[in-house]
Motif scaffolding. Structure first.
Motif, PDB file in Angstrom:
ATOM      1  N   GLY A  61       0.781  -1.232   0.000  1.00 27.14           N
ATOM      2  CA  GLY A  61       0.000   0.000   0.000  1.00 27.14           C
ATOM      3  C   GLY A  61       0.811   1.278   0.000  1.00 27.14           C
ATOM      4  N   VAL A  62       2.109   1.186   0.274  1.00 28.00           N
ATOM      5  CA  VAL A  62       2.921   2.407   0.325  1.00 28.00           C
ATOM      6  C   VAL A  62       3.012   3.081  -1.045  1.00 28.00           C
ATOM      7  N   SER A  63       2.769   2.335  -2.128  1.00 31.23           N
ATOM      8  CA  SER A  63       2.854   2.910  -3.472  1.00 31.23           C
ATOM      9  C   SER A  63       1.495   3.363  -4.006  1.00 31.23           C
ATOM     10  N   VAL A  64       0.455   3.288  -3.174  1.00 35.83           N
ATOM     11  CA  VAL A  64      -0.907   3.633  -3.589  1.00 35.83           C
ATOM     12  C   VAL A  64      -1.383   4.829  -2.769  1.00 35.83           C
ATOM     13  N   SER A  65      -2.059   5.760  -3.402  1.00 40.04           N
ATOM     14  CA  SER A  65      -2.530   6.950  -2.697  1.00 40.04           C
ATOM     15  C   SER A  65      -3.563   6.583  -1.636  1.00 40.04           C
ATOM     16  N   ALA A  66      -3.671   7.429  -0.620  1.00 39.17           N
ATOM     17  CA  ALA A  66      -4.630   7.192   0.461  1.00 39.17           C
ATOM     18  C   ALA A  66      -6.056   7.172  -0.079  1.00 39.17           C
ATOM     19  N   GLU A  67      -6.345   8.011  -1.083  1.00 38.69           N
ATOM     20  CA  GLU A  67      -7.688   8.067  -1.660  1.00 38.69           C
ATOM     21  C   GLU A  67      -8.040   6.757  -2.357  1.00 38.69           C
ATOM     22  N   PHE A  72     -10.666   1.263  -2.475  1.00 39.37           N
ATOM     23  CA  PHE A  72     -10.601  -0.191  -2.521  1.00 39.37           C
ATOM     24  C   PHE A  72     -11.149  -0.807  -1.243  1.00 39.37           C
ATOM     25  N   ASP A  73     -10.731  -0.289  -0.097  1.00 40.58           N
ATOM     26  CA  ASP A  73     -11.194  -0.863   1.172  1.00 40.58           C
ATOM     27  C   ASP A  73     -12.718  -0.833   1.258  1.00 40.58           C
ATOM     28  N   ARG A  74     -13.329   0.216   0.733  1.00 36.31           N
ATOM     29  CA  ARG A  74     -14.783   0.352   0.793  1.00 36.31           C
ATOM     30  C   ARG A  74     -15.485  -0.530  -0.239  1.00 36.31           C
ATOM     31  N   ASP A  75     -14.998  -0.478  -1.487  1.00 39.87           N
ATOM     32  CA  ASP A  75     -15.743  -1.072  -2.600  1.00 39.87           C
ATOM     33  C   ASP A  75     -15.156  -2.361  -3.156  1.00 39.87           C
ATOM     34  N   GLY A  76     -13.815  -2.519  -3.081  1.00 36.49           N
ATOM     35  CA  GLY A  76     -13.172  -3.680  -3.697  1.00 36.49           C
ATOM     36  C   GLY A  76     -12.673  -3.401  -5.102  1.00 36.49           C
ATOM     37  N   PHE A  77     -12.855  -2.169  -5.586  1.00 39.08           N
ATOM     38  CA  PHE A  77     -12.318  -1.791  -6.886  1.00 39.08           C
ATOM     39  C   PHE A  77     -11.930  -0.316  -6.868  1.00 39.08           C
ATOM     40  N   PHE A 201     -20.049  -5.334 -11.023  1.00 37.95           N
ATOM     41  CA  PHE A 201     -19.327  -5.592  -9.780  1.00 37.95           C
ATOM     42  C   PHE A 201     -20.269  -5.401  -8.602  1.00 37.95           C
ATOM     43  N   VAL A 202     -20.062  -6.192  -7.553  1.00 40.01           N
ATOM     44  CA  VAL A 202     -20.852  -6.055  -6.331  1.00 40.01           C
ATOM     45  C   VAL A 202     -19.989  -5.355  -5.294  1.00 40.01           C
ATOM     46  N   PRO A 203     -20.140  -4.037  -5.121  1.00 36.78           N
ATOM     47  CA  PRO A 203     -19.285  -3.300  -4.186  1.00 36.78           C
ATOM     48  C   PRO A 203     -19.363  -3.860  -2.763  1.00 36.78           C
ATOM     49  N   GLY A 204     -18.200  -4.003  -2.155  1.00 37.03           N
ATOM     50  CA  GLY A 204     -18.124  -4.483  -0.777  1.00 37.03           C
ATOM     51  C   GLY A 204     -18.064  -5.980  -0.621  1.00 37.03           C
ATOM     52  N   SER A 205     -18.290  -6.728  -1.721  1.00 39.10           N
ATOM     53  CA  SER A 205     -18.331  -8.187  -1.591  1.00 39.10           C
ATOM     54  C   SER A 205     -16.943  -8.818  -1.571  1.00 39.10           C
ATOM     55  N   HIS A 206     -15.891  -7.990  -1.586  1.00 41.82           N
ATOM     56  CA  HIS A 206     -14.520  -8.511  -1.466  1.00 41.82           C
ATOM     57  C   HIS A 206     -14.159  -8.800  -0.017  1.00 41.82           C
ATOM     58  N   LYS A 207     -14.976  -8.328   0.911  1.00 40.49           N
ATOM     59  CA  LYS A 207     -14.666  -8.481   2.332  1.00 40.49           C
ATOM     60  C   LYS A 207     -15.086  -9.863   2.828  1.00 40.49           C
ATOM     61  N   LEU A 208     -14.210 -10.488   3.596  1.00 37.98           N
ATOM     62  CA  LEU A 208     -14.521 -11.821   4.123  1.00 37.98           C
ATOM     63  C   LEU A 208     -15.260 -11.675   5.449  1.00 37.98           C
ATOM     64  N   LEU A 261      -9.242   3.629 -16.196  1.00 41.03           N
ATOM     65  CA  LEU A 261      -8.663   2.398 -15.663  1.00 41.03           C
ATOM     66  C   LEU A 261      -9.526   1.910 -14.502  1.00 41.03           C
ATOM     67  N   VAL A 262      -9.916   0.638 -14.549  1.00 42.38           N
ATOM     68  CA  VAL A 262     -10.645   0.000 -13.448  1.00 42.38           C
ATOM     69  C   VAL A 262      -9.805  -1.182 -12.978  1.00 42.38           C
ATOM     70  N   VAL A 263      -9.523  -1.231 -11.682  1.00 42.18           N
ATOM     71  CA  VAL A 263      -8.779  -2.347 -11.096  1.00 42.18           C
ATOM     72  C   VAL A 263      -9.643  -2.941  -9.997  1.00 42.18           C
ATOM     73  N   ALA A 264      -9.912  -4.252 -10.082  1.00 42.58           N
ATOM     74  CA  ALA A 264     -10.864  -4.888  -9.172  1.00 42.58           C
ATOM     75  C   ALA A 264     -10.311  -6.175  -8.578  1.00 42.58           C
ATOM     76  N   ASP A 265     -10.693  -6.429  -7.328  1.00 44.72           N
ATOM     77  CA  ASP A 265     -10.406  -7.697  -6.670  1.00 44.72           C
ATOM     78  C   ASP A 265     -11.484  -8.679  -7.097  1.00 44.72           C
TER      79      ASP A 265
END
Length: 346
Positions: A61-67, A72-77, A201-208, A261-265
């Motif tokens: 995560g050090v190479s990714v902006s806080a925004e 990603f943490d919220r939506d998974g993409f 995409f189903v936002p938030g469904s990346h969370k276990l 650009l879209v990047v998704a888990d």
């Protein structure tokens, strides 16, 4: 003699598969063993893989902006508009519209997917392509979202929907690609509207969550005999009713302008939207999947000289040889040279 007994010599390899990214309940009798999964084999693989991905993301995560980390943490993409400089983007699109390139195609029902590897030969013809495949910021996003180090695999992808073909595209069913975090990236070369067969995409469904873990456990008990081949191979399909039981989730069409650009888990639930008309969608694409259990935030294979930009070529060469040995056609068929925007050949 049963098939399991006849294949006794393969069981050391089946056992090793448990400690890697192997996912098929049908092809690996240990992963698909109902009693082992009743005892929690699949559930604990899912749980441990999620913990390891979270651990690696703290470094990546050090190479990714806080925004973008927050998105990603919220939506998974993550969505990044104007991903390439406008002049670079235009040159790449013009080149791909006019230059025939060696291509492969795969048909899944009414959808044809074309793949043109971004390899040293293509980079020599179109150096601007490196602004996608070698950009540290884009690679950093892909690694972070997938929770794994190493080099992603890059190619030009074309998805052609032919609704006149009356056979379902299995990718239009909501699904997770595998049991752990993986990432895919799309840099769209055209505007993608809600009726253009967009990514869903189903936002938030990346969370276990515990509900998701319980659902994974229930699927594992019967997956090896499921009639849905993708489901039996570990890419679990989920119905709308099942999804509603896991939480307040709503599938979302990712309609975006060109040069986004879209990047998704893809552990999250996702699909390809059904297209009611003939559509052609072209994108610069990447995917990244690694051993989910390694603690290392990098991949040792990326240190091997000559591998970068050749991963896909090496994979296709191996797959071709394997198919020839088995006396069958490869999944990705060689269709010769064509442009990224041409009509399908299969």
């Amino acid at each position: 003699m049963s098939r399991a007994v006849a294949q006794w010599w393969r069981y050391p390899a089946f056992a090793l598969g448990i400690f890697g990214s192997e996912k098929s309940f049908r092809k690996n009798p240990l992963l698909g063993h109902p009693r082992l999964n009743e005892l929690g084999l699949h559930r604990e693989r899912v749980r441990l893989a999620a913990r390891m991905a979270s651990y690696r993301r703290k470094v990546l995560g050090v190479s990714v902006s806080a925004e973008e980390r927050a998105a990603f943490d919220r939506d998974g993409f993550i969505i990044r508009e104007n991903a390439l400089p406008a002049d670079v983007f235009q040159r790449i699109r013009d080149f791909l519209q006019n230059e025939p390139l060696p291509a492969r195609e795969m048909r899944q029902g009414q959808a044809v997917t074309r793949m043109i590897p971004i390899n040293p030969q293509l980079l020599a013809k179109m150096p601007d392509m490196a602004r996608f495949s070698r950009d540290p910021s884009i690679a950093g996003l892909i690694r972070y979202v997938g929770g794994a180090g190493g080099d992603p695999v890059y190619f030009v992808q074309t998805v052609i929907a032919e609704p006149a073909v009356k056979q379902a595209d299995p990718q239009t069913a909501l699904h997770a690609d595998t049991f752990h975090s993986t990432s895919k990236a799309w840099l769209f070369l055209q505007d993608v509207g809600p009726d253009d067969g967009p990514f869903v995409f189903v936002p938030g469904s990346h969370k276990l969550t515990e509900k998701r873990l319980d659902w994974e456990y229930r699927q594992s008990l019967l997956a090896n005999s499921d009639k849905r081949s993708h489901h039996a191979d570990g890419s679990f399909r989920i119905t709308p009713a099942e999804l509603s039981e896991l939480g307040d989730f709503a599938p979302q069409k990712v309609a975006v302008p060109a040069n986004t650009l879209v990047v998704a888990d893809t552990y999250a639930f996702h699909s390809r939207a059904v297209s009611d008309r003939h559509t052609t969608r072209v994108e610069l694409h990447a995917y990244h999947r690694a051993n989910p259990f390694t603690p290392l935030p990098f991949s040792p294979t990326s240190l091997i000289p000559g591998i970068r930009d050749r991963q896909l070529d090496l994979y296709l060469m191996f797959a071709d040889r394997k198919a020839k040995k088995a006396g069958r056609q490869p999944v990705w068929k060689d269709v010769g040279a064509c442009t990224a925007f041409s009509e399908p050949h299969i």
